[in-house]
Design a protein around this motif. Structure first.
Motif, PDB file in Angstrom:
ATOM      1  N   LEU A 306       0.829  -1.200   0.000  1.00 52.38           N
ATOM      2  CA  LEU A 306       0.000   0.000   0.000  1.00 52.38           C
ATOM      3  C   LEU A 306       0.867   1.256   0.000  1.00 52.38           C
ATOM      4  O   LEU A 306       0.584   2.233  -0.697  1.00 52.38           O
ATOM      5  CB  LEU A 306      -0.929  -0.004   1.209  1.00 52.38           C
ATOM      6  N   ARG A 307       1.925   1.214   0.774  1.00 52.23           N
ATOM      7  CA  ARG A 307       2.802   2.381   0.852  1.00 52.23           C
ATOM      8  C   ARG A 307       3.538   2.600  -0.466  1.00 52.23           C
ATOM      9  O   ARG A 307       3.663   3.733  -0.952  1.00 52.23           O
ATOM     10  CB  ARG A 307       3.789   2.189   1.995  1.00 52.23           C
ATOM     11  N   ALA A 308       4.034   1.526  -1.070  1.00 52.05           N
ATOM     12  CA  ALA A 308       4.735   1.647  -2.355  1.00 52.05           C
ATOM     13  C   ALA A 308       3.802   2.183  -3.431  1.00 52.05           C
ATOM     14  O   ALA A 308       4.193   3.033  -4.243  1.00 52.05           O
ATOM     15  CB  ALA A 308       5.301   0.291  -2.762  1.00 52.05           C
ATOM     16  N   ALA A 309       2.561   1.699  -3.443  1.00 52.34           N
ATOM     17  CA  ALA A 309       1.598   2.167  -4.439  1.00 52.34           C
ATOM     18  C   ALA A 309       1.329   3.657  -4.278  1.00 52.34           C
ATOM     19  O   ALA A 309       1.261   4.403  -5.270  1.00 52.34           O
ATOM     20  CB  ALA A 309       0.294   1.376  -4.310  1.00 52.34           C
ATOM     21  N   ALA A 310       1.183   4.101  -3.040  1.00 51.06           N
ATOM     22  CA  ALA A 310       0.925   5.521  -2.803  1.00 51.06           C
ATOM     23  C   ALA A 310       2.100   6.378  -3.259  1.00 51.06           C
ATOM     24  O   ALA A 310       1.920   7.433  -3.882  1.00 51.06           O
ATOM     25  CB  ALA A 310       0.644   5.747  -1.311  1.00 51.06           C
ATOM     26  N   ILE A 311       3.323   5.938  -2.978  1.00 52.87           N
ATOM     27  CA  ILE A 311       4.509   6.703  -3.377  1.00 52.87           C
ATOM     28  C   ILE A 311       4.611   6.781  -4.894  1.00 52.87           C
ATOM     29  O   ILE A 311       4.878   7.847  -5.474  1.00 52.87           O
ATOM     30  CB  ILE A 311       5.773   6.068  -2.766  1.00 52.87           C
ATOM     31  N   LEU A 312       4.410   5.660  -5.573  1.00 51.61           N
ATOM     32  CA  LEU A 312       4.501   5.657  -7.033  1.00 51.61           C
ATOM     33  C   LEU A 312       3.426   6.552  -7.655  1.00 51.61           C
ATOM     34  O   LEU A 312       3.690   7.280  -8.621  1.00 51.61           O
ATOM     35  CB  LEU A 312       4.368   4.234  -7.568  1.00 51.61           C
ATOM     36  N   GLU A 313       2.215   6.511  -7.113  1.00 49.83           N
ATOM     37  CA  GLU A 313       1.145   7.343  -7.684  1.00 49.83           C
ATOM     38  C   GLU A 313       1.430   8.823  -7.513  1.00 49.83           C
ATOM     39  O   GLU A 313       1.057   9.636  -8.358  1.00 49.83           O
ATOM     40  CB  GLU A 313      -0.194   6.972  -7.055  1.00 49.83           C
ATOM     41  N   GLN A 314       2.071   9.184  -6.409  1.00 56.37           N
ATOM     42  CA  GLN A 314       2.442  10.580  -6.233  1.00 56.37           C
ATOM     43  C   GLN A 314       3.457  11.031  -7.286  1.00 56.37           C
ATOM     44  O   GLN A 314       3.510  12.207  -7.650  1.00 56.37           O
ATOM     45  CB  GLN A 314       3.029  10.791  -4.829  1.00 56.37           C
ATOM     46  N   GLN A 315       4.258  10.091  -7.776  1.00 57.00           N
ATOM     47  CA  GLN A 315       5.318  10.418  -8.727  1.00 57.00           C
ATOM     48  C   GLN A 315       4.875  10.317 -10.185  1.00 57.00           C
ATOM     49  O   GLN A 315       5.265  11.151 -11.008  1.00 57.00           O
ATOM     50  CB  GLN A 315       6.515   9.484  -8.501  1.00 57.00           C
ATOM     51  N   ILE A 316       4.084   9.298 -10.520  1.00 58.39           N
ATOM     52  CA  ILE A 316       3.803   9.041 -11.934  1.00 58.39           C
ATOM     53  C   ILE A 316       2.322   9.116 -12.304  1.00 58.39           C
ATOM     54  O   ILE A 316       1.982   9.048 -13.471  1.00 58.39           O
ATOM     55  CB  ILE A 316       4.344   7.660 -12.368  1.00 58.39           C
ATOM     56  N   GLY A 317       1.422   9.246 -11.309  1.00 59.01           N
ATOM     57  CA  GLY A 317       0.004   9.305 -11.622  1.00 59.01           C
ATOM     58  C   GLY A 317      -0.710   7.993 -11.360  1.00 59.01           C
ATOM     59  O   GLY A 317      -0.187   7.089 -10.714  1.00 59.01           O
ATOM     60  N   ARG A 318      -1.888   7.887 -11.915  1.00 52.76           N
ATOM     61  CA  ARG A 318      -2.796   6.778 -11.624  1.00 52.76           C
ATOM     62  C   ARG A 318      -2.180   5.412 -11.930  1.00 52.76           C
ATOM     63  O   ARG A 318      -1.569   5.196 -12.973  1.00 52.76           O
ATOM     64  CB  ARG A 318      -4.080   6.938 -12.439  1.00 52.76           C
ATOM     65  N   ILE A 319      -2.375   4.458 -11.021  1.00 52.23           N
ATOM     66  CA  ILE A 319      -2.027   3.056 -11.227  1.00 52.23           C
ATOM     67  C   ILE A 319      -3.268   2.239 -10.899  1.00 52.23           C
ATOM     68  O   ILE A 319      -3.938   2.494  -9.896  1.00 52.23           O
ATOM     69  CB  ILE A 319      -0.856   2.617 -10.322  1.00 52.23           C
TER      70      ILE A 319
END
Length: 400
Positions: A306-319
């Motif tokens: 969950l934490r990794a997904a949140a960090i990536l979405e902040q950087q690259i947008g919707r996943i």
């Protein structure tokens, strides 16, 4: 709602196999991930969607539509499909030419009709590693990672890694192209898989010979180098955890499932495409570590995802979905090995309920995107989950 006015969801794929059954004079078509594509097309109407397949190489988009495939009476039929409202990218590109062809197709489709992708493409492994390293709770789960430049750098790295080095393509998938380099007796040993997924094993009399061979093996492909982690079970076979995080019909992250994967004898990875096998995570971890430790590890996996997904979405947008591979070394330490924006479903085939969820959640999320009141191209930054609180729900409200 009629078939023609349902929102159109295109599954983007790479190569299509045409199988000719000469005796009956029948030509059959097989898609990449054929069973998955069939399930999506068969179930689309349940979610108010018209689902079809678009091949990267032959879609030929025009204002009137694109050349794709629909499923009729259990068979794939080529036809003119509508320009999509939504795109689910399942195209696994094997090189620069295929990646450029896919990018061109996406640009052509967007120029003809606005559309929304279910998820943004993930960056390469080294870039993701650097993104996740900024988080203090994820940093301890990450192995040191550097870009492979040449065989010359391996000597210095090997001195700091007693169990050897692990090399993998920066944009690889399914365990292809991975390599374990290590000392062996009086010489050196290299084991792994070629980019075609065929096993490879070489012995060398000296380090320089192995270094030169590694340069030839890597060639022009971008690689990363990590310490080799001893992630094996008591039987000596590679062992890891595959988790599948997906957004549901309300746009929330949900943990669909976690499975244990055990690699085939002699394989350096536990990937199913390399001959591995999957089974329920809690049962297998309990056998190895006891129930209390097993539940703690699974909580760690869930919160880290969950934490990794949140960090990536902040950087690259919707996943829309995220596969994550975790290893557990011989001291019981958890490692985050890899993130995958196009996760497979094979690890959950042992559980019919999980397998169905994994198949259908992309359709529920696609329907959600269609019903949103906000413009589809906008997204909000998600809160980071509190990994220190094991009671936190596995559902968060992320970039929709």
């Amino acid at each position: 709602m009629t078939q023609t006015n349902r929102p159109a969801l295109a599954i983007l794929v790479s190569d299509i196999r045409v199988l000719a059954e000469r005796e009956q004079g029948i030509v059959r078509i097989r898609m990449p991930e054929d069973d998955f594509c069939r399930r999506l097309c068969e179930s689309g109407s349940q979610f108010g969607l018209r689902v079809f397949v678009l091949p990267v190489a032959s879609a030929a988009p025009r204002p009137s539509g694109a050349d794709g495939y629909v499923l009729e009476d259990g068979q794939w039929r080529q036809t003119r499909c509508p320009l999509p409202d939504l795109i689910y990218d399942r195209a696994f590109c094997s090189g620069r030419v295929e990646r450029e062809a896919k990018q061109l197709l996406l640009e052509q489709l967007a120029g003809l009709r606005p559309n929304v992708q279910l998820g943004s493409p993930l960056p390469d492994k080294l870039t993701m590693h650097r993104m996740l390293q900024t988080d203090e709770r994820l940093k301890p789960l990450l192995a040191p990672t550097v870009h492979y430049r040449s065989g010359v750098q391996l000597a210095a790295l090997m001195k700091r890694c007693p169990h050897g080095l692990f090399l993998k393509p920066a944009a690889g998938f399914q365990g292809r192209g991975t390599l374990w380099l290590r000392p062996s007796g009086e010489g050196w040993q290299a084991d792994g898989r070629q980019l075609t997924n065929r096993p490879v094993s070489q012995t060398f009399a000296n380090f320089d010979a192995m270094s030169a061979w590694t340069d030839r093996f890597v060639r022009s492909t971008r690689y990363i180098v990590q310490p080799y982690l001893q992630l094996t079970g008591e039987d000596g076979n590679a062992f890891d955890l595959r988790s599948l995080l997906q957004k549901d019909g309300l746009g929330r992250w949900t943990m669909t499932g976690i499975a244990v994967r055990v690699g085939a004898p002699g394989s350096i990875t536990a990937n199913l495409h390399g001959g591995g096998a999957a089974s329920p995570a809690l049962k297998q971890l309990t056998l190895r570590f006891g129930e209390a430790r097993a539940r703690y590890l699974l909580t760690q996996v869930q919160q880290s995802c969950l934490r990794a997904a949140a960090i990536l979405e902040q950087q690259i947008g919707r996943i829309g979905e995220l596969g994550a591979d975790f290893g557990i070394d011989r001291k019981g330490r958890l490692w985050l090995l890899e993130l995958n924006g196009k996760p497979g479903r094979q690890s959950f085939e042992h559980d019919e309920g999980l397998s169905r969820q994994a198949m259908l959640k992309p359709l529920a999320y696609a329907r959600y995107l269609c019903k949103r009141s906000l413009p589809l191209h906008l997204s909000l930054s998600p809160p980071l989950p509190n990994a220190a609180n094991p009671e936190q729900s596995s559902t968060v409200h992320p970039n929709p």
